[in-house]
Design a protein around this motif. Structure first.
Motif, PDB file in Angstrom:
ATOM      1  N   ALA A   1      -3.403 -24.256  -4.024  1.00 43.81           N
ATOM      2  CA  ALA A   1      -2.396 -23.899  -3.026  1.00 43.81           C
ATOM      3  C   ALA A   1      -1.705 -22.594  -3.413  1.00 43.81           C
ATOM      4  O   ALA A   1      -1.488 -21.719  -2.562  1.00 43.81           O
ATOM      5  CB  ALA A   1      -1.380 -25.034  -2.870  1.00 43.81           C
ATOM      6  N   ALA A   2      -1.377 -22.445  -4.679  1.00 43.46           N
ATOM      7  CA  ALA A   2      -0.734 -21.210  -5.148  1.00 43.46           C
ATOM      8  C   ALA A   2      -1.690 -20.024  -5.031  1.00 43.46           C
ATOM      9  O   ALA A   2      -1.290 -18.936  -4.593  1.00 43.46           O
ATOM     10  CB  ALA A   2      -0.262 -21.383  -6.590  1.00 43.46           C
ATOM     11  N   ALA A   3      -2.938 -20.227  -5.404  1.00 44.95           N
ATOM     12  CA  ALA A   3      -3.928 -19.148  -5.298  1.00 44.95           C
ATOM     13  C   ALA A   3      -4.131 -18.744  -3.842  1.00 44.95           C
ATOM     14  O   ALA A   3      -4.169 -17.558  -3.515  1.00 44.95           O
ATOM     15  CB  ALA A   3      -5.252 -19.585  -5.919  1.00 44.95           C
ATOM     16  N   ALA A   4      -4.253 -19.739  -2.963  1.00 48.76           N
ATOM     17  CA  ALA A   4      -4.460 -19.455  -1.538  1.00 48.76           C
ATOM     18  C   ALA A   4      -3.268 -18.706  -0.955  1.00 48.76           C
ATOM     19  O   ALA A   4      -3.438 -17.788  -0.147  1.00 48.76           O
ATOM     20  CB  ALA A   4      -4.716 -20.746  -0.772  1.00 48.76           C
ATOM     21  N   SER A   5      -2.072 -19.078  -1.363  1.00 44.68           N
ATOM     22  CA  SER A   5      -0.871 -18.384  -0.895  1.00 44.68           C
ATOM     23  C   SER A   5      -0.902 -16.914  -1.315  1.00 44.68           C
ATOM     24  O   SER A   5      -0.588 -16.022  -0.527  1.00 44.68           O
ATOM     25  CB  SER A   5       0.377 -19.068  -1.456  1.00 44.68           C
ATOM     26  N   PHE A   6      -1.301 -16.660  -2.539  1.00 51.85           N
ATOM     27  CA  PHE A   6      -1.419 -15.291  -3.039  1.00 51.85           C
ATOM     28  C   PHE A   6      -2.470 -14.516  -2.240  1.00 51.85           C
ATOM     29  O   PHE A   6      -2.221 -13.401  -1.775  1.00 51.85           O
ATOM     30  CB  PHE A   6      -1.779 -15.314  -4.524  1.00 51.85           C
ATOM     31  N   LEU A   7      -3.638 -15.114  -2.064  1.00 54.96           N
ATOM     32  CA  LEU A   7      -4.727 -14.429  -1.358  1.00 54.96           C
ATOM     33  C   LEU A   7      -4.361 -14.115   0.090  1.00 54.96           C
ATOM     34  O   LEU A   7      -4.729 -13.059   0.611  1.00 54.96           O
ATOM     35  CB  LEU A   7      -6.006 -15.263  -1.404  1.00 54.96           C
ATOM     36  N   ARG A   8      -3.637 -15.024   0.748  1.00 52.67           N
ATOM     37  CA  ARG A   8      -3.240 -14.792   2.147  1.00 52.67           C
ATOM     38  C   ARG A   8      -2.313 -13.591   2.293  1.00 52.67           C
ATOM     39  O   ARG A   8      -2.226 -12.984   3.363  1.00 52.67           O
ATOM     40  CB  ARG A   8      -2.547 -16.035   2.719  1.00 52.67           C
ATOM     41  N   ARG A   9      -1.629 -13.229   1.232  1.00 51.81           N
ATOM     42  CA  ARG A   9      -0.693 -12.097   1.296  1.00 51.81           C
ATOM     43  C   ARG A   9      -1.355 -10.761   0.985  1.00 51.81           C
ATOM     44  O   ARG A   9      -0.715  -9.722   1.058  1.00 51.81           O
ATOM     45  CB  ARG A   9       0.501 -12.358   0.378  1.00 51.81           C
ATOM     46  N   ILE A  10      -2.633 -10.796   0.642  1.00 49.41           N
ATOM     47  CA  ILE A  10      -3.373  -9.541   0.451  1.00 49.41           C
ATOM     48  C   ILE A  10      -3.723  -8.993   1.823  1.00 49.41           C
ATOM     49  O   ILE A  10      -4.297  -9.687   2.661  1.00 49.41           O
ATOM     50  CB  ILE A  10      -4.639  -9.777  -0.411  1.00 49.41           C
ATOM     51  N   GLU A  11      -3.371  -7.753   2.051  1.00 50.28           N
ATOM     52  CA  GLU A  11      -3.504  -7.165   3.382  1.00 50.28           C
ATOM     53  C   GLU A  11      -4.919  -6.672   3.697  1.00 50.28           C
ATOM     54  O   GLU A  11      -5.279  -6.539   4.855  1.00 50.28           O
ATOM     55  CB  GLU A  11      -2.492  -6.024   3.526  1.00 50.28           C
ATOM     56  N   ALA A  12      -5.723  -6.411   2.696  1.00 48.38           N
ATOM     57  CA  ALA A  12      -7.078  -5.892   2.898  1.00 48.38           C
ATOM     58  C   ALA A  12      -8.053  -7.036   3.163  1.00 48.38           C
ATOM     59  O   ALA A  12      -7.780  -8.187   2.805  1.00 48.38           O
ATOM     60  CB  ALA A  12      -7.522  -5.123   1.657  1.00 48.38           C
ATOM     61  N   PRO A  13      -9.199  -6.726   3.759  1.00 51.79           N
ATOM     62  CA  PRO A  13     -10.259  -7.732   3.837  1.00 51.79           C
ATOM     63  C   PRO A  13     -10.598  -8.207   2.423  1.00 51.79           C
ATOM     64  O   PRO A  13     -10.506  -7.431   1.463  1.00 51.79           O
ATOM     65  CB  PRO A  13     -11.435  -6.974   4.468  1.00 51.79           C
TER      66      PRO A  13
ATOM     67  N   GLU B   1      -0.425 -18.965 -14.658  1.00 54.58           N
ATOM     68  CA  GLU B   1      -0.003 -17.603 -14.338  1.00 54.58           C
ATOM     69  C   GLU B   1       1.395 -17.304 -14.874  1.00 54.58           C
ATOM     70  O   GLU B   1       2.182 -18.207 -15.117  1.00 54.58           O
ATOM     71  CB  GLU B   1      -0.038 -17.362 -12.821  1.00 54.58           C
ATOM     72  N   ARG B   2       1.653 -16.028 -15.033  1.00 58.77           N
ATOM     73  CA  ARG B   2       3.007 -15.574 -15.376  1.00 58.77           C
ATOM     74  C   ARG B   2       3.684 -15.226 -14.058  1.00 58.77           C
ATOM     75  O   ARG B   2       3.395 -14.200 -13.443  1.00 58.77           O
ATOM     76  CB  ARG B   2       2.939 -14.399 -16.328  1.00 58.77           C
ATOM     77  N   THR B   3       4.567 -16.086 -13.632  1.00 61.60           N
ATOM     78  CA  THR B   3       5.196 -15.994 -12.313  1.00 61.60           C
ATOM     79  C   THR B   3       5.806 -14.622 -12.045  1.00 61.60           C
ATOM     80  O   THR B   3       5.710 -14.106 -10.930  1.00 61.60           O
ATOM     81  CB  THR B   3       6.257 -17.103 -12.167  1.00 61.60           C
ATOM     82  N   ALA B   4       6.398 -14.022 -13.043  1.00 56.85           N
ATOM     83  CA  ALA B   4       7.057 -12.724 -12.861  1.00 56.85           C
ATOM     84  C   ALA B   4       6.064 -11.614 -12.515  1.00 56.85           C
ATOM     85  O   ALA B   4       6.477 -10.562 -12.021  1.00 56.85           O
ATOM     86  CB  ALA B   4       7.837 -12.351 -14.124  1.00 56.85           C
ATOM     87  N   LEU B   5       4.776 -11.849 -12.740  1.00 54.84           N
ATOM     88  CA  LEU B   5       3.781 -10.807 -12.477  1.00 54.84           C
ATOM     89  C   LEU B   5       3.098 -10.948 -11.116  1.00 54.84           C
ATOM     90  O   LEU B   5       2.381 -10.039 -10.698  1.00 54.84           O
ATOM     91  CB  LEU B   5       2.723 -10.818 -13.577  1.00 54.84           C
ATOM     92  N   ILE B   6       3.314 -12.063 -10.428  1.00 55.73           N
ATOM     93  CA  ILE B   6       2.611 -12.302  -9.170  1.00 55.73           C
ATOM     94  C   ILE B   6       2.982 -11.269  -8.119  1.00 55.73           C
ATOM     95  O   ILE B   6       2.105 -10.624  -7.530  1.00 55.73           O
ATOM     96  CB  ILE B   6       2.866 -13.732  -8.652  1.00 55.73           C
ATOM     97  N   GLN B   7       4.253 -11.092  -7.843  1.00 53.51           N
ATOM     98  CA  GLN B   7       4.660 -10.137  -6.814  1.00 53.51           C
ATOM     99  C   GLN B   7       4.320  -8.701  -7.184  1.00 53.51           C
ATOM    100  O   GLN B   7       3.801  -7.960  -6.335  1.00 53.51           O
ATOM    101  CB  GLN B   7       6.153 -10.269  -6.492  1.00 53.51           C
ATOM    102  N   PRO B   8       4.549  -8.268  -8.435  1.00 54.39           N
ATOM    103  CA  PRO B   8       4.131  -6.898  -8.782  1.00 54.39           C
ATOM    104  C   PRO B   8       2.619  -6.678  -8.620  1.00 54.39           C
ATOM    105  O   PRO B   8       2.204  -5.605  -8.169  1.00 54.39           O
ATOM    106  CB  PRO B   8       4.559  -6.752 -10.248  1.00 54.39           C
ATOM    107  N   LEU B   9       1.813  -7.679  -8.956  1.00 54.84           N
ATOM    108  CA  LEU B   9       0.368  -7.538  -8.755  1.00 54.84           C
ATOM    109  C   LEU B   9       0.054  -7.425  -7.266  1.00 54.84           C
ATOM    110  O   LEU B   9      -0.715  -6.558  -6.852  1.00 54.84           O
ATOM    111  CB  LEU B   9      -0.393  -8.714  -9.371  1.00 54.84           C
ATOM    112  N   LEU B  10       0.648  -8.290  -6.473  1.00 54.49           N
ATOM    113  CA  LEU B  10       0.429  -8.236  -5.032  1.00 54.49           C
ATOM    114  C   LEU B  10       0.862  -6.884  -4.468  1.00 54.49           C
ATOM    115  O   LEU B  10       0.160  -6.294  -3.635  1.00 54.49           O
ATOM    116  CB  LEU B  10       1.179  -9.379  -4.350  1.00 54.49           C
ATOM    117  N   ASP B  11       1.977  -6.375  -4.925  1.00 60.75           N
ATOM    118  CA  ASP B  11       2.447  -5.063  -4.464  1.00 60.75           C
ATOM    119  C   ASP B  11       1.438  -3.963  -4.814  1.00 60.75           C
ATOM    120  O   ASP B  11       1.156  -3.085  -3.990  1.00 60.75           O
ATOM    121  CB  ASP B  11       3.811  -4.735  -5.075  1.00 60.75           C
ATOM    122  N   LEU B  12       0.888  -4.015  -6.035  1.00 62.40           N
ATOM    123  CA  LEU B  12      -0.104  -3.013  -6.442  1.00 62.40           C
ATOM    124  C   LEU B  12      -1.377  -3.124  -5.611  1.00 62.40           C
ATOM    125  O   LEU B  12      -1.949  -2.109  -5.195  1.00 62.40           O
ATOM    126  CB  LEU B  12      -0.438  -3.174  -7.924  1.00 62.40           C
ATOM    127  N   VAL B  13      -1.820  -4.352  -5.386  1.00 59.96           N
ATOM    128  CA  VAL B  13      -3.031  -4.558  -4.585  1.00 59.96           C
ATOM    129  C   VAL B  13      -2.830  -3.989  -3.184  1.00 59.96           C
ATOM    130  O   VAL B  13      -3.667  -3.234  -2.676  1.00 59.96           O
ATOM    131  CB  VAL B  13      -3.408  -6.049  -4.533  1.00 59.96           C
TER     132      VAL B  13
END
Length: 145
Positions: free
Chosen positions: A51-63, A15-27
């Protein structure tokens, strides 16, 4: 209006680390009713990548529902790929490999097309097709993911 957001090929580990938070924010800003993640959450199916993927998924607020992809099984550990291909996926992401998400009059059924014997080629077998057809809900818009 029902909103479904689809993500695919996140490839944590490449992954491109700099894009993780902006993607999460958009989602999360989309206020989706359901997020559907189809395959390749990781790049090589390694524990740290899960572990990184699971951390990202846990921060998604929608089902959320997720389906594994061919990159989510071990590539180089052939014995593990054949005998326990989904061990890491199940430990980090979800126990079920073909989840069903239901929101309003929309039903999304995950279909796992991973073939551990042919890593780069997916396959959907007759049993899976029958299961999807048998589970169709005539009162819903049905989506296979």
């Amino acid at each position: 209006m029902t909103r479904i957001l689809h993500l695919s090929d996140l490839h944590f580990g490449l992954e491109r680390t700099a894009l993780i938070q902006p993607l999460l924010d958009l989602v999360n800003a989309s206020h989706a009713d359901l997020v559907v993640v189809t395959g390749d959450l990781t790049h090589r199916g390694r524990s740290a990548q899960f572990a990184a993927a699971a951390s990202f998924l846990r921060r998604i607020e929608a089902p959320l529902i997720a389906v594994p992809g061919n990159h989510d099984i071990p590539l180089y550990k052939l014995t593990e790929r054949i005998l326990r291909p989904y061990r890491r996926y199940r430990n980090a992401v979800a126990k079920t490999l073909e989840p069903i998400g239901h929101v309003g009059d929309i039903r999304v059924q995950g279909v796992n097309s991973v073939d551990p014997l042919a890593w780069q080629r997916g396959v959907i077998g007759p049993d899976q097709v029958a299961r999807v057809i048998g589970a169709l809900d005539p009162a819903c818009i049905n989506i296979a993911a």
